[in-house]
Design a protein around this motif. Structure first.
Motif, PDB file in Angstrom:
ATOM      1  N   VAL A  27       9.226   8.290 -13.616  1.00  0.00           N
ATOM      2  CA  VAL A  27      10.591   7.764 -13.496  1.00  0.00           C
ATOM      3  C   VAL A  27      11.063   7.870 -12.046  1.00  0.00           C
ATOM      4  O   VAL A  27      11.710   6.959 -11.521  1.00  0.00           O
ATOM      5  CB  VAL A  27      11.547   8.515 -14.439  1.00  0.00           C
ATOM      6  N   TRP A  28      10.737   8.976 -11.405  1.00  0.00           N
ATOM      7  CA  TRP A  28      11.148   9.186 -10.009  1.00  0.00           C
ATOM      8  C   TRP A  28      10.575   8.098  -9.093  1.00  0.00           C
ATOM      9  O   TRP A  28      11.229   7.655  -8.148  1.00  0.00           O
ATOM     10  CB  TRP A  28      10.671  10.564  -9.546  1.00  0.00           C
ATOM     11  N   LEU A  29       9.369   7.638  -9.404  1.00  0.00           N
ATOM     12  CA  LEU A  29       8.729   6.594  -8.612  1.00  0.00           C
ATOM     13  C   LEU A  29       9.542   5.302  -8.637  1.00  0.00           C
ATOM     14  O   LEU A  29       9.538   4.530  -7.672  1.00  0.00           O
ATOM     15  CB  LEU A  29       7.316   6.337  -9.148  1.00  0.00           C
ATOM     16  N   ALA A  30      10.285   5.084  -9.730  1.00  0.00           N
ATOM     17  CA  ALA A  30      11.108   3.877  -9.836  1.00  0.00           C
ATOM     18  C   ALA A  30      12.252   3.871  -8.830  1.00  0.00           C
ATOM     19  O   ALA A  30      12.912   2.835  -8.646  1.00  0.00           O
ATOM     20  CB  ALA A  30      11.651   3.751 -11.263  1.00  0.00           C
ATOM     21  N   LEU A  31      12.510   4.996  -8.177  1.00  0.00           N
ATOM     22  CA  LEU A  31      13.543   5.023  -7.145  1.00  0.00           C
ATOM     23  C   LEU A  31      13.180   4.160  -5.945  1.00  0.00           C
ATOM     24  O   LEU A  31      14.064   3.738  -5.197  1.00  0.00           O
ATOM     25  CB  LEU A  31      13.775   6.466  -6.671  1.00  0.00           C
ATOM     26  N   VAL A  32      11.899   3.898  -5.746  1.00  0.00           N
ATOM     27  CA  VAL A  32      11.469   3.115  -4.580  1.00  0.00           C
ATOM     28  C   VAL A  32      12.050   1.704  -4.602  1.00  0.00           C
ATOM     29  O   VAL A  32      12.733   1.298  -3.655  1.00  0.00           O
ATOM     30  CB  VAL A  32       9.931   3.087  -4.473  1.00  0.00           C
ATOM     31  N   VAL A  74      11.023   9.607  -1.235  1.00  0.00           N
ATOM     32  CA  VAL A  74      10.744   9.675  -2.666  1.00  0.00           C
ATOM     33  C   VAL A  74       9.537  10.568  -2.941  1.00  0.00           C
ATOM     34  O   VAL A  74       9.550  11.410  -3.857  1.00  0.00           O
ATOM     35  CB  VAL A  74      10.507   8.256  -3.232  1.00  0.00           C
ATOM     36  N   ALA A  75       8.464  10.425  -2.153  1.00  0.00           N
ATOM     37  CA  ALA A  75       7.250  11.195  -2.374  1.00  0.00           C
ATOM     38  C   ALA A  75       7.473  12.689  -2.144  1.00  0.00           C
ATOM     39  O   ALA A  75       7.113  13.523  -2.979  1.00  0.00           O
ATOM     40  CB  ALA A  75       6.133  10.684  -1.468  1.00  0.00           C
ATOM     41  N   VAL A  76       8.087  13.041  -1.033  1.00  0.00           N
ATOM     42  CA  VAL A  76       8.267  14.457  -0.693  1.00  0.00           C
ATOM     43  C   VAL A  76       9.257  15.124  -1.641  1.00  0.00           C
ATOM     44  O   VAL A  76       9.027  16.234  -2.135  1.00  0.00           O
ATOM     45  CB  VAL A  76       8.728  14.601   0.773  1.00  0.00           C
ATOM     46  N   SER A  77      10.377  14.460  -1.925  1.00  0.00           N
ATOM     47  CA  SER A  77      11.369  15.052  -2.823  1.00  0.00           C
ATOM     48  C   SER A  77      10.804  15.239  -4.227  1.00  0.00           C
ATOM     49  O   SER A  77      11.037  16.263  -4.887  1.00  0.00           O
ATOM     50  CB  SER A  77      12.629  14.188  -2.862  1.00  0.00           C
ATOM     51  N   GLY A  78      10.032  14.249  -4.698  1.00  0.00           N
ATOM     52  CA  GLY A  78       9.437  14.367  -6.019  1.00  0.00           C
ATOM     53  C   GLY A  78       8.431  15.499  -6.095  1.00  0.00           C
ATOM     54  O   GLY A  78       8.375  16.233  -7.078  1.00  0.00           O
ATOM     55  N   GLU A  79       7.638  15.666  -5.031  1.00  0.00           N
ATOM     56  CA  GLU A  79       6.638  16.732  -5.008  1.00  0.00           C
ATOM     57  C   GLU A  79       7.302  18.100  -4.978  1.00  0.00           C
ATOM     58  O   GLU A  79       6.814  19.054  -5.607  1.00  0.00           O
ATOM     59  CB  GLU A  79       5.726  16.548  -3.790  1.00  0.00           C
ATOM     60  N   THR A 107       0.825  -1.215   0.000  1.00  0.00           N
ATOM     61  CA  THR A 107       0.000   0.000   0.000  1.00  0.00           C
ATOM     62  C   THR A 107       0.855   1.260   0.000  1.00  0.00           C
ATOM     63  O   THR A 107       0.459   2.284  -0.568  1.00  0.00           O
ATOM     64  CB  THR A 107      -0.941   0.012   1.214  1.00  0.00           C
ATOM     65  N   GLY A 108       2.035   1.197   0.616  1.00  0.00           N
ATOM     66  CA  GLY A 108       2.906   2.372   0.655  1.00  0.00           C
ATOM     67  C   GLY A 108       3.371   2.798  -0.724  1.00  0.00           C
ATOM     68  O   GLY A 108       3.447   3.997  -1.022  1.00  0.00           O
ATOM     69  N   VAL A 109       3.677   1.842  -1.571  1.00  0.00           N
ATOM     70  CA  VAL A 109       4.100   2.160  -2.940  1.00  0.00           C
ATOM     71  C   VAL A 109       2.963   2.850  -3.693  1.00  0.00           C
ATOM     72  O   VAL A 109       3.185   3.820  -4.431  1.00  0.00           O
ATOM     73  CB  VAL A 109       4.551   0.885  -3.675  1.00  0.00           C
ATOM     74  N   VAL A 110       1.736   2.368  -3.493  1.00  0.00           N
ATOM     75  CA  VAL A 110       0.594   2.972  -4.177  1.00  0.00           C
ATOM     76  C   VAL A 110       0.357   4.395  -3.673  1.00  0.00           C
ATOM     77  O   VAL A 110       0.081   5.312  -4.459  1.00  0.00           O
ATOM     78  CB  VAL A 110      -0.667   2.116  -3.984  1.00  0.00           C
ATOM     79  N   VAL A 111       0.475   4.608  -2.367  1.00  0.00           N
ATOM     80  CA  VAL A 111       0.299   5.949  -1.805  1.00  0.00           C
ATOM     81  C   VAL A 111       1.353   6.900  -2.373  1.00  0.00           C
ATOM     82  O   VAL A 111       1.067   8.062  -2.711  1.00  0.00           O
ATOM     83  CB  VAL A 111       0.371   5.917  -0.268  1.00  0.00           C
ATOM     84  N   CYS A 112       2.575   6.427  -2.481  1.00  0.00           N
ATOM     85  CA  CYS A 112       3.654   7.232  -3.051  1.00  0.00           C
ATOM     86  C   CYS A 112       3.326   7.623  -4.497  1.00  0.00           C
ATOM     87  O   CYS A 112       3.527   8.773  -4.909  1.00  0.00           O
ATOM     88  CB  CYS A 112       4.962   6.448  -2.988  1.00  0.00           C
ATOM     89  N   LEU A 127      16.205  -2.250  -2.716  1.00  0.00           N
ATOM     90  CA  LEU A 127      17.236  -3.256  -3.005  1.00  0.00           C
ATOM     91  C   LEU A 127      18.601  -2.818  -2.500  1.00  0.00           C
ATOM     92  O   LEU A 127      19.351  -3.615  -1.906  1.00  0.00           O
ATOM     93  CB  LEU A 127      17.286  -3.518  -4.513  1.00  0.00           C
ATOM     94  N   LEU A 128      18.957  -1.553  -2.705  1.00  0.00           N
ATOM     95  CA  LEU A 128      20.265  -1.059  -2.289  1.00  0.00           C
ATOM     96  C   LEU A 128      20.427  -1.054  -0.772  1.00  0.00           C
ATOM     97  O   LEU A 128      21.546  -1.210  -0.259  1.00  0.00           O
ATOM     98  CB  LEU A 128      20.504   0.348  -2.841  1.00  0.00           C
TER      99      LEU A 128
END
Length: 509
Positions: free
Chosen positions: A454-459, A433-438, A301-306, A464-465
């Motif tokens: 594209v920014w969402l793909a940072l999640v 990711v959400a705040v920086s992108g906004e 759900t967090g990914v969807v909210v982002c 993984l990193l």
């Protein structure tokens, strides 16, 4: 443990089918309805829709949760069917009597709820009260037996009829808010009657007092809690509609409609989780599962909210009339609120497993108090403040308060070793990711849409990193992908084992 997760996902997906179909079609028809309804009319209809669900919680007197809990206490088929008949009969009586009473007082009730006299509009909501409440009990019977196919057929039929009836009434008959309500609830009434026929061995108007007494002792303490929790969703809409701005209430209703992308996942989890949580006999195994489910639910759900935070403006532009564009301001907060509600359901299952349902109410009451307080501060009647975004923030604050109180009240009932480190890691990555992108990326145009996507793909990259996934989880994920690929290839080749699997997707779990 993987088998339990597969079972949760499989049954949850089946229960999500109706919601996915309903909410998907609802999103597609939003442009149609918003052209034929003013923001004020849309706000009135949505206010009554939420009021129906709130009253429905009271009329079920906790029998939905009690029925599911008691069903797994006894493997005797005759006793299970007796419990089902008593629960169905009780709800049928309470809803029928309450509906008759509401029809008698339709005029004053309409003034009380929506602020103007329209008894026919209230009558449409009364039909919904009867149909929705009895439909929830019928669906509960399908869920305890994990009759996923019947659930899919019933929910699919409900959605199809709802769309047809609503389009006819709103677009062609010009019935406005009445048509929106009547289209929704007349379809549900038809499905209720159909399910009563399918489940006729478990449907009765006779109430067995002994069984009802036991279920009420378990279920009644959950009613104030459930009502308080759902009142969060009624309080903000009523406040916006009656005390702030009817136009803002319409925008807020559209934001709620678009937050469906999270709501669907939460609803599937809400339906699939209790039967699974209560069916595990080993406390040690249940504790580990509760912890793992919490982590992966937060991830999903967090990914969807982002994504909603980054792309919400484009969702509103695509799916709603331009006069509703301000809905985007509340959209990410409402999506987050729904996600937090799903976490609350984990603690509800913990309390239910320990049979201490009386502790749910303090959490619900605390959430409602926080919600009202934040509404008055963030959305003052003067018209200043944060507007509908403030209402969304108030809802999130309420759910956070509920989670804290519920955790404190249930941690001694049943020990669950939550993965606090991974939960904190996930929260930091998603919020970052959400705040920086906004803040950094454009908020309009094709370039903004592409950059934010594209920014969402940072999640996933950050997860993984930072080694969020354990080695065995990566190995299991790879095995699941390979297994899915094998099944697809076998299906294309026409192998019979895959056909059998399609008939019973739980047979090998």
């Amino acid at each position: 443990m993987l088998g339990y997760l597969k079972r949760l996902v499989t049954t949850g997906a089946a229960y999500q089918f109706g919601d996915i179909l309903a909410k998907g079609l609802a999103l597609l028809t939003v442009p149609l309805y918003t052209r034929h309804l003013s923001t004020e009319a849309y706000g009135a209809a949505e206010t009554l829709l939420t009021a129906v669900i709130l009253v429905s919680i009271l009329l079920r007197v906790g029998l939905g949760e009690a029925f599911i809990r008691f069903y797994f206490d006894d493997e005797d088929t005759a006793r299970r069917e007796r419990i089902a008949r008593t629960a169905t009969a009780t709800v049928a009586w309470t809803t029928t009597l309450a509906s008759i009473l509401a029809l008698v007082f339709a005029s004053p009730l309409s003034r009380l709820v929506v602020g103007f006299e329209d008894p026919l509009l209230l009558d449409c909501a009364v039909l919904g009260l009867w149909a929705f409440t009895n439909l929830e009990m019928a669906y509960a019977q399908l869920r305890v037996d994990e009759r996923a196919r019947a659930y899919v057929y019933a929910s699919g039929a409900n959605v199809a009829m709802t769309v047809v009836f609503t389009v006819i009434l709103v677009v062609f008959a010009g019935q406005g808010a009445r048509g929106l309500l009547l289209g929704n609830f007349s379809a549900s009434a038809v499905v209720v009657l159909g399910l009563w026929w399918v489940l006729r061995g478990r449907v009765s108007l006779r109430v067995r007092v002994v069984d009802l007494g036991a279920m009420l002792r378990f279920g009644l303490p959950t009613v104030p809690a459930d009502a308080s929790v759902y009142a969060l969703q009624v309080a903000d809409r009523l406040y916006l509609y009656r005390d702030f701005s009817r136009s803002a209430a319409g925008d807020y209703a559209i934001a709620i409609k678009l937050a469906t992308v999270v709501f669907v996942a939460v609803r599937g989890f809400q339906y699939a989780w209790p039967p699974l949580a209560y069916s595990i006999e080993s406390d040690e195994e249940a504790s580990r599962l509760y912890s793992l489910v919490t982590t992966y639910y937060a991830l999903a759900t967090g990914v969807v909210v982002c994504a909603v935070e980054l792309l919400g403006r484009w969702m509103v532009r695509l799916l709603a009339d331009h006069k509703y564009f301000d809905a985007y301001r509340a959209l990410p907060w409402l999506a987050l609120g729904w996600a937090l509600y799903g976490l609350y359901l984990v603690f509800v299952a913990i309390a239910g497993r320990a049979r201490v349902t009386s502790r749910n109410f303090p959490a619900g009451a605390a959430g409602l108090a926080v919600n009202v307080a934040l509404l008055l501060v963030l959305v003052p009647r003067s018209g200043a403040g944060l507007g509908i975004a403030g209402a969304g923030i108030a809802l999130c604050g309420a759910y956070v308060a509920m989670l804290v109180v519920m955790y404190l009240l249930t941690r001694s009932l049943f020990k669950v070793g939550f993965e606090w480190r991974r939960l904190a890691q996930l929260t930091a990555i998603l919020a970052g990711v959400a705040v920086s992108g906004e803040l950094l990326l454009p908020s309009h145009g094709l370039a903004g849409l592409l950059l934010r996507s594209v920014w969402l793909a940072l999640v996933p990259v950050a997860l993984l990193l930072t080694h969020f996934f354990h080695p065995h989880e990566r190995a299991q994920a790879k095995a699941l992908v390979l297994d899915a690929h094998r099944r697809v290839r076998a299906f294309r080749a026409g192998h019979g084992d895959v056909e059998a699997y399609a008939e019973d997707p739980l047979k090998d779990l």
